[in-house]
Design an enzyme around this catalytic site. Structure first.
Site, short mmCIF file in Angstrom:
data_model
loop_
_atom_site.label_atom_id
_atom_site.label_comp_id
_atom_site.label_asym_id
_atom_site.label_seq_id
_atom_site.Cartn_x
_atom_site.Cartn_y
_atom_site.Cartn_z
CD GLU A 8 -1.94 2.19 1.89
OE1 GLU A 8 -1.51 3.21 1.30
OE2 GLU A 8 -2.25 2.18 3.09
CB CYS A 62 -1.91 6.91 2.23
SG CYS A 62 -3.07 5.83 3.09
#
Length: 500
Positions: A245, A279
């Protein structure tokens, strides 16, 4: 001469990693730095622990995981205070993060038997004499490399699912938040004292690299795209599968029929929560021409009310001191190239804090639009319609999340976003929904955590067939006859020879 380090910068003293507050410089903890040999030993200890853990079965693991969840819930204030001390995160944001993590522990523990357990799979006519069975078996040991911006929610999104699947976990917390990582591991040991099922190794990037090369069954990483490439390359040396990720540059689209008050509120939250160090944070906004000015005014009004400071403020410090230079460069570049700061601007950067900044009319090829800023800044640009907004949103190599506000075209636009996730008339909500997979495409990563897909990421699919009758159409045998082959040809034409 003794080197001077900015508060919050990880420092190694006498073989120990020293963690300090980015706001005050107060020490949060000291932890032994793990050498490559230490990491190998941790993984070696985890292998028999993983076998023992898998042997508890889904029910035994569920009970232990739910007890861990309960310990975390009962001590939520203690953990939130530690997160505030070590990373500067406002306590309110820390509580929300922990609550979301608790939901994921609960869901993974309760649903692992259904998703991963043995089940019968239907066969087809061509092999009707066999039954099919499928189950997901653990890798053994999973390595987890966690980030500093969400030091509880993000690693638990991998670790809890890996544990529910029957794996042991060796966890390398970020060097910026080792105290939080160790706290989570210590609380797990309180409910699973028998074996080192969840352990931590501390250090800088070389410790993470050692974990990649340690022989774990799978490696789950969360961090920057640049580091994700290094992780993938290191794991490729031993064909260790990875779940990555990585970075994001998420966009919000605001259509002409959007509820502008709701859109502005969600935009400010999605862009500025955790001081923009998210993020899946909204870093770019594309608002259609008809509502652009009104939307910007509403965003500025809401963002301008936020407070910034060490205690009790809406926005805390920038956790990683080096990130401040990136934020400053993006703001300066945007303004120098014709963008306008309608809130904040270059003077908003006041280390260790950055005040909310809203930039408009920023060139699409500028750093503020194309690179991950990871700070409390938003670029808002005008587009003629949703089609142009989608085109601009999809122009970058990142593809983590996104958001669309509107009525008639919102869902269709969300489906067209090149991203792993999208929210309609909200922001970031897919992160908290335990039933949905979480992850990106392109430069934003590989694989998924959360939901059923997240559980399957931490199990190896094992297929088993079992004969239940004599073969009427023997094919996989040297005992077949020409007549058998003729019947097979006839069946193939009947079953597959028609165009429907």
């Amino acid at each position: 001469m003794t080197a001077v380090h900015a508060p919050g910068t990880p420092v190694i003293e006498d073989g120990r990693l020293v963690s300090t507050s980015p706001a005050t410089g107060a020490e949060a903890g000291r932890f032994p730095v793990a050498t490559a040999e230490d990491v190998e030993r941790a993984v070696a200890r985890a292998r028999p622990a993983g076998e023992w853990w898998a042997g508890l079965g889904f029910t035994g693991r569920r009970d232990r995981l739910l007890r861990w969840r309960s310990v975390l819930a009962r001590r939520i204030e203690e953990l939130a205070d530690l997160m505030h001390l070590e990373g500067g995160k406002p306590v309110g944001d820390a509580v929300v993060e922990i609550l979301t993590a608790l939901e994921h522990v609960d869901w993974a523990a309760r649903n692992a038997p259904r998703v991963l357990g043995p089940r019968k799979v239907r066969s087809r006519l061509i092999l009707a004499e066999f039954t099919g069975h499928l189950e997901y078996q653990p890798y053994g040991v999973v390595g987890v490399i966690g980030p500093w911006n969400y030091p509880v929610f993000t690693p638990i999104g991998s670790a809890a699912y890996a544990l529910a699947a029957g794996n042991a976990v060796v966890f390398k917390p970020s060097e910026y938040t080792p105290a939080v990582g160790q706290w989570l591991v210590d609380r797990f040991a309180e409910v699973v004292p028998e074996q080192p099922v969840l352990t931590a190794v501390h250090g800088l990037g070389d410790t993470g690299a050692a974990l990649c090369r340690s022989g774990v069954g799978k490696l789950a990483f969360t961090g920057s795209t640049r580091t994700a490439r290094k992780v993938m390359a290191a794991c490729a040396e031993t064909l260790t599968p990875v779940l990555l990720e990585a970075g994001g540059k998420d966009a919000m689209i605001v259509d002409a029929d959007a509820d502008l008050d709701a859109a502005a509120e969600a935009c400010v939250w999605g862009a500025l929560t955790n001081a923009g160090q998210t993020c899946i944070g909204i870093e770019r906004v594309y608002a259609v021409d008809q509502v652009f000015d009104t939307f910007v005014d509403k965003v500025v009004a809401r963002a301008g009310r936020l407070t910034v400071g060490p205690d009790g403020a809406d926005l805390g410090p920038i956790t990683m001191p080096a990130q401040i230079d990136i934020i400053r460069r993006h703001i300066d570049d945007a303004v120098a190239r014709g963008g306008r700061a309608v809130l904040g601007g270059p003077d908003a950067v006041q280390p260790p804090y950055v005040h909310p900044t809203v930039l408009v009319d920023v060139p699409e090829d500028s750093a503020a639009v194309r690179e991950e800023t990871f700070g409390p800044t938003i670029t808002v640009n005008r587009v003629r319609d949703v089609d142009e907004a989608v085109e601009r949103a999809n122009a970058l190599p990142y593809g983590l999340g996104g958001s669309v506000f509107g009525r008639k075209r919102a869902v269709a636009a969300a489906r067209r976003l090149r991203s792993g996730m999208a929210a309609v008339n909200s922001t970031l909500t897919f992160a908290g929904m335990s039933t949905l997979p979480f992850g990106g495409v392109g430069d934003s990563g590989i694989g998924r955590i959360h939901g059923e897909d997240g559980l399957r990421e931490f199990g190896l699919a094992k297929s088993v067939t079992r004969r239940r009758a004599r073969s009427l159409l023997p094919s996989m045998t040297f005992e077949r006859t020409p007549a058998d082959i003729a019947r097979l040809v006839k069946v193939a034409k009947l079953m597959y020879g028609r165009n429907r």
